[in-house]
Design a protein around this motif. Structure first.
Motif, short mmCIF file in Angstrom:
data_model
loop_
_atom_site.label_atom_id
_atom_site.label_comp_id
_atom_site.label_asym_id
_atom_site.label_seq_id
_atom_site.Cartn_x
_atom_site.Cartn_y
_atom_site.Cartn_z
N LEU A 1 -15.08 -96.95 -31.11
CA LEU A 1 -16.46 -97.37 -31.38
C LEU A 1 -17.02 -98.03 -30.12
O LEU A 1 -16.50 -99.06 -29.67
CB LEU A 1 -16.50 -98.35 -32.56
CG LEU A 1 -17.87 -98.87 -32.97
CD1 LEU A 1 -18.79 -97.75 -33.43
CD2 LEU A 1 -17.74 -99.93 -34.07
N PHE B 1 -20.42 -99.73 -28.15
CA PHE B 1 -21.66 -100.40 -28.55
C PHE B 1 -22.30 -101.06 -27.35
O PHE B 1 -21.64 -101.52 -26.44
CB PHE B 1 -21.36 -101.46 -29.63
CG PHE B 1 -20.27 -102.43 -29.26
CD1 PHE B 1 -18.94 -102.09 -29.41
CD2 PHE B 1 -20.58 -103.69 -28.76
CE1 PHE B 1 -17.93 -102.98 -29.07
CE2 PHE B 1 -19.57 -104.58 -28.42
CZ PHE B 1 -18.24 -104.23 -28.58
N THR C 1 -24.08 -104.10 -25.66
CA THR C 1 -24.08 -105.54 -25.91
C THR C 1 -25.42 -106.11 -25.47
O THR C 1 -26.30 -105.39 -25.01
CB THR C 1 -22.93 -106.24 -25.18
OG1 THR C 1 -23.20 -106.17 -23.79
CG2 THR C 1 -21.60 -105.57 -25.48
N ILE D 1 -21.69 -102.03 -22.04
CA ILE D 1 -21.06 -101.30 -23.13
C ILE D 1 -19.74 -101.94 -23.49
O ILE D 1 -18.93 -102.25 -22.63
CB ILE D 1 -20.83 -99.83 -22.70
CG1 ILE D 1 -22.17 -99.13 -22.47
CG2 ILE D 1 -20.00 -99.09 -23.73
CD1 ILE D 1 -22.91 -98.74 -23.72
N GLY D 2 -19.53 -102.14 -24.78
CA GLY D 2 -18.24 -102.61 -25.27
C GLY D 2 -17.52 -101.46 -25.93
O GLY D 2 -18.15 -100.52 -26.40
N ALA D 3 -16.20 -101.53 -25.95
CA ALA D 3 -15.41 -100.49 -26.60
C ALA D 3 -14.46 -101.15 -27.56
O ALA D 3 -13.86 -102.16 -27.24
CB ALA D 3 -14.63 -99.69 -25.56
N PHE D 4 -14.36 -100.59 -28.76
CA PHE D 4 -13.50 -101.19 -29.78
C PHE D 4 -12.68 -100.12 -30.47
O PHE D 4 -13.21 -99.11 -30.91
CB PHE D 4 -14.36 -101.94 -30.79
CG PHE D 4 -13.58 -102.53 -31.92
CD1 PHE D 4 -12.70 -103.57 -31.69
CD2 PHE D 4 -13.71 -102.03 -33.21
CE1 PHE D 4 -11.95 -104.12 -32.74
CE2 PHE D 4 -12.97 -102.57 -34.26
CZ PHE D 4 -12.09 -103.61 -34.01
N ILE E 1 -16.99 -101.97 -40.67
CA ILE E 1 -17.50 -102.71 -39.52
C ILE E 1 -19.02 -102.78 -39.59
O ILE E 1 -19.68 -101.74 -39.66
CB ILE E 1 -17.07 -102.03 -38.21
CG1 ILE E 1 -15.54 -101.88 -38.16
CG2 ILE E 1 -17.58 -102.79 -37.00
CD1 ILE E 1 -15.06 -100.96 -37.05
N PRO E 2 -19.59 -103.98 -39.55
CA PRO E 2 -21.05 -104.07 -39.53
C PRO E 2 -21.59 -103.49 -38.22
O PRO E 2 -21.13 -103.87 -37.14
CB PRO E 2 -21.33 -105.58 -39.60
CG PRO E 2 -20.02 -106.25 -39.85
CD PRO E 2 -18.94 -105.30 -39.46
N HIS F 1 -30.04 -103.16 -34.61
CA HIS F 1 -30.74 -103.77 -33.49
C HIS F 1 -30.04 -103.47 -32.17
O HIS F 1 -30.52 -103.82 -31.11
CB HIS F 1 -30.81 -105.28 -33.70
CG HIS F 1 -29.46 -105.89 -33.86
ND1 HIS F 1 -28.76 -105.78 -35.03
CD2 HIS F 1 -28.67 -106.55 -33.00
CE1 HIS F 1 -27.59 -106.37 -34.89
NE2 HIS F 1 -27.50 -106.85 -33.67
N ARG F 2 -28.84 -102.87 -32.24
CA ARG F 2 -28.20 -102.41 -31.00
C ARG F 2 -27.74 -100.97 -31.20
O ARG F 2 -27.72 -100.47 -32.32
CB ARG F 2 -27.02 -103.31 -30.61
CG ARG F 2 -25.88 -103.35 -31.61
CD ARG F 2 -24.69 -104.11 -31.06
NE ARG F 2 -24.86 -105.55 -31.13
CZ ARG F 2 -24.88 -106.37 -30.08
NH1 ARG F 2 -24.72 -105.88 -28.87
NH2 ARG F 2 -25.04 -107.66 -30.22
N TRP G 1 -25.04 -97.74 -31.06
CA TRP G 1 -23.61 -97.53 -31.29
C TRP G 1 -23.26 -96.06 -31.08
O TRP G 1 -24.07 -95.19 -31.36
CB TRP G 1 -23.25 -97.89 -32.74
CG TRP G 1 -23.65 -99.26 -33.15
CD1 TRP G 1 -24.88 -99.67 -33.58
CD2 TRP G 1 -22.82 -100.42 -33.16
NE1 TRP G 1 -24.85 -101.01 -33.86
CE2 TRP G 1 -23.60 -101.50 -33.62
CE3 TRP G 1 -21.47 -100.66 -32.84
CZ2 TRP G 1 -23.10 -102.80 -33.76
CZ3 TRP G 1 -20.97 -101.93 -32.98
CH2 TRP G 1 -21.78 -103.00 -33.43
#
Lengths: 486, 246
Positions: free
Chosen positions: B156, B158, B160, B165-168, B176-177, B181-182, B184
């Motif tokens: 995932l 997203f 920030t 970019i974050g990676a999860f 996962i919420p 507003h951002r 994904w």
């Protein structure tokens, strides 16, 4: 949005009350709801033109993590407003006193430091078990309840292993509060639960000495000091402080996370059992490391940074507390070797496991003319010696071991209560044996403990001999705790 | 509304059936198939039949590189992959081939974008294997949510607050919420050929109302799926990969 929230107005069914707090991040307002059985607060972040993204990101983080947490050590989650339209978070208003006001810059006696510290450590442990690291532990985020327990508030900088970390990319402010944050946090690592243990060490230091171990740094350079500088030993500030307390505080404050306590449950245990704390050179030193040593560390902190390597979140359950119930009243019972082997096998799974040996004995009968008190303490000592004898073959170092003899007429309840209070993860005890008629009370202990325990219970059965068959392997008859996958 | 997101089925009917049943039982009302219906596996005709039935009922289906290779030889495929494509070409009926050839590369609906590889030049089949690649796809998609496959692992990405970019790496089964507003980008994993050492089928479900995404790993009879590949006479390597999840 903030200006619209005047007392008496309503938002999504919540009746707005008085403002409780107003800060840079946002405001906290008391709210009422017809459905609520307890007092509520609403957190509203500052958003919009001219406001930093910081308050919104923290808000979003808390709104994501808090609904996933439960238990007595976090505020109960009630509702969250749509982030794009009306961001707000409604939670339980925790009745109690903020540790910040309670401390009020003063110095507490060791007994109080230990009591409050253990309550905070319990709260951290509960949060860690839920895959969450608080990362902003400081007195203003701890509420002490009247019953002596602690509640952690403000999860705006927290990290939950099951959710994306929205703050991980934001080096600018993901750090937390400068005086309290761990060396890893200074280096932007937000994934180690032992960071909270470092912050707990800062809080303990502050409670015990009235001073901050690393001052109140305002610059990045000042914050990096903790990578190589060790704090002034608390005993040189608070004269007469017990060595065990300094041992606990300085162990929490070790620069390398590997050198700290590996679980908040261990900190709580040591704070509650000072006589069992193994004292090292940390306990008695009155000066910081030599200049030469500090220069060496400073050099290393710029060079290969041994503490910066990223590591996964260490689940608190991987550093468990194992409690074994040993029946020292029957030292020749044939179940002892089996119990020792089972305990030894569990401990061999990790070098981090701690073992608590408990013997519950019946209170010494008061025999007329035998001098009651002397007999009681003599009996206590005798069982302690037997307990030590029992555990010696396991060859555990002193810092992983503690011994307790408890007098009680109700062994099952006593074991359960002791296990719960000390955050025990696994209870090991013997199953009723074939000659149970001689040990009638023990029979009910195994079954009562199994039924009432808050954690896994490993019931060890002694090999029984069947006619015409060989000895049944004790392993097959034991009930292994599920989490080990045996 | 809950949308089931299934990608990289790779002609594995057992895995597809299991995921579809799981999705249905967990409230899915819409379905999106993110490409690579065929390739590697042996149930080519059956899988295309199932997916075209869903398409007729309104499901989103986009084209993957293996689907494209059925009527357009792909030079970049390795020998066993190419062999499976050649075999699939023989096994598929005319209707199935027309269905695959007619699939769009990318579908945009309201806040959602469905694409097999990157939304930035989907025809190039670039892998989303870095934050940079994820960022390019998110930008090109111009939507809040982008759902993709091609990379067989679940991830995932997203944006920030600072437009980084974050990676999860998702934990299966956790909702996962994912607030609107951002932006994904979800890589939903592979239904038919997971490669992370866990043979369980991977897919995801997106709840548009609650703005939550849940990634799943669903065990299915992967030994039977591997046996089908062997019995079809395809490369032993392809059977072994399904069996081991590698």
């Amino acid at each position: 949005m903030l200006e619209k929230l005047t007392p008496g107005t309503e938002l999504d069914g919540f009746v707005i009350g008085e403002r409780i707090h107003s800060g840079a991040q946002g405001v906290i307002i008391g709210v009422a709801s017809p459905d609520a059985e307890y007092a509520l607060i609403m957190k509203v972040p500052r958003v919009g033109q001219g406001e930093s993204s910081e308050s919104l990101l923290s808000f979003e983080t808390e709104a994501m993590i808090l609904p996933a947490l439960s238990g007595p050590h976090v505020p109960r989650f009630v509702a969250v407003g749509d982030l794009a339209r009306t961001p707000y978070l409604v939670t339980e208003w925790v009745e109690g006193e903020s540790l910040e006001y309670w401390l009020d810059g003063g110095r507490l006696p060791a007994v109080e430091v230990a009591r409050v510290g253990a309550a905070i450590a319990d709260a951290l442990h509960s949060v860690h078990l839920q895959h969450t690291i608080h990362l902003d532990l400081k007195p203003e985020n701890v509420i002490l309840k009247r019953d002596g327990t602690a509640v952690l508030i403000d999860f705006g900088l927290a990290h939950h292993a099951h959710y994306p970390d929205l703050l991980a990319e934001e080096e600018r402010f993901a750090a937390g509060s400068a005086p309290y944050i761990s060396p890893e946090q200074v280096l932007d690592d937000r994934s180690d639960s032992r960071s909270d243990i470092f912050s707990l060490g800062v809080v303990l230091y502050e409670m015990a000495t009235g001073e901050m171990p690393f001052g109140m740094p305002e610059t990045m350079k000042g914050m990096r000091d903790r990578l190589w500088r060790d704090p002034v030993p608390p005993r040189s500030i608070a004269k007469g402080m017990a060595p065990w307390l300094q041992e606990i505080i300085l162990r929490c404050l070790e620069t390398r996370a590997d050198d700290r306590y590996q679980s908040a449950a261990y900190v709580a245990f040591d704070l509650r059992n000072p006589e069992q704390v193994v004292l090292t050179e940390r306990a008695t030193k009155l000066e910081s490391a030599s200049l030469f040593e500090q220069v060496r560390r400073w050099w290393n902190s710029h060079d290969h940074l041994p503490i910066t390597r990223r590591r996964p979140l260490v689940p608190a359950t991987e550093a468990p507390m194992v409690m074994v119930a040993v029946d020292t009243s029957h030292p020749n019972d044939q179940r002892h070797p089996a119990l020792q082997r089972a305990t030894s096998r569990i401990l061999s799974l990790s070098g981090e496991f701690r073992l608590i040996c408990v013997s519950v004995i019946r209170a010494a009968p008061l025999v007329e003319g035998s001098g009651g008190t002397a007999t009681a303490s003599g009996l206590h000592l005798e069982h302690l010696v037997r307990l030590r004898h029992w555990v010696e073959p396991l060859g555990l170092p002193a810092q992983r071991l503690s011994l307790h003899v408890i007098e009680s007429a109700n062994p099952a309840d006593t074991l359960l209560e002791f296990a719960r209070r000390n955050n025990v993860n696994i209870i090991v005890l013997g199953a009723p044996g074939p000659k149970e008629h001689t040990l009638a009370w023990w029979r009910s202990v195994a079954s009562s403990v199994t039924a009432g325990a808050h954690c896994s219970v490993y019931v060890v059965r002694v090999p029984t001999v069947r006619s015409g068959a060989g000895v049944i392997d004790e392993d097959a008859a034991a009930y292994p705790p599920a989490q080990f996958g045996w | 509304m809950i949308i089931a997101l299934l990608s990289d089925i790779h002609a594995n009917l057992q895995a597809l059936d299991t995921c579809l049943r799981h999705a249905h039982d967990n409230g899915a009302v819409r379905y999106a198939f993110l490409g690579d219906l065929v390739g590697y596996g042996s149930d080519v005709q059956a899988v295309v039949d199932v997916v075209s039935r869903y398409a007729a009922a309104g499901a989103v289906v986009v084209k993957g590189n293996h689907d494209e290779a059925i009527d357009r030889r792909a030079g970049y495929m390795n020998e066993s992959a190419q062999e499976a494509i050649n075999w699939a070409r023989k096994m598929l009926d005319g209707e199935a081939k027309v269905f695959l050839a007619g699939l769009p590369l990318c579908v945009r609906e309201d806040k959602l974008c469905f694409v097999h590889a990157s939304a930035s030049f989907p025809e190039r089949w670039d892998y989303i294997d870095s934050k940079t690649a994820a960022s390019e796809s998110i930008e090109a998609a111009e939507r809040v949510y982008t759902f993709s496959g091609h990379v067989h692992d679940q991830m995932l990405y997203f944006q920030t607050g600072m437009d980084k970019i974050g990676a999860f790496k998702p934990v299966p089964g956790t909702a996962i919420p994912v607030g609107s507003h951002r932006r994904w980008l979800a890589l939903v994993g592979s239904v038919g050929q997971p490669r992370d050492g866990n043979p369980a089928a991977a897919y995801a479900m997106f709840d548009t109302t609650r703005e939550q995404i849940t990634f799943y790993r669903i065990p299915y009879n992967h030994h039977a799926a591997a046996l089908n590949i062997r019995e079809a006479g395809l490369s032993e390597m392809l059977a072994y990969r399904v069996q081991k999840g590698i």
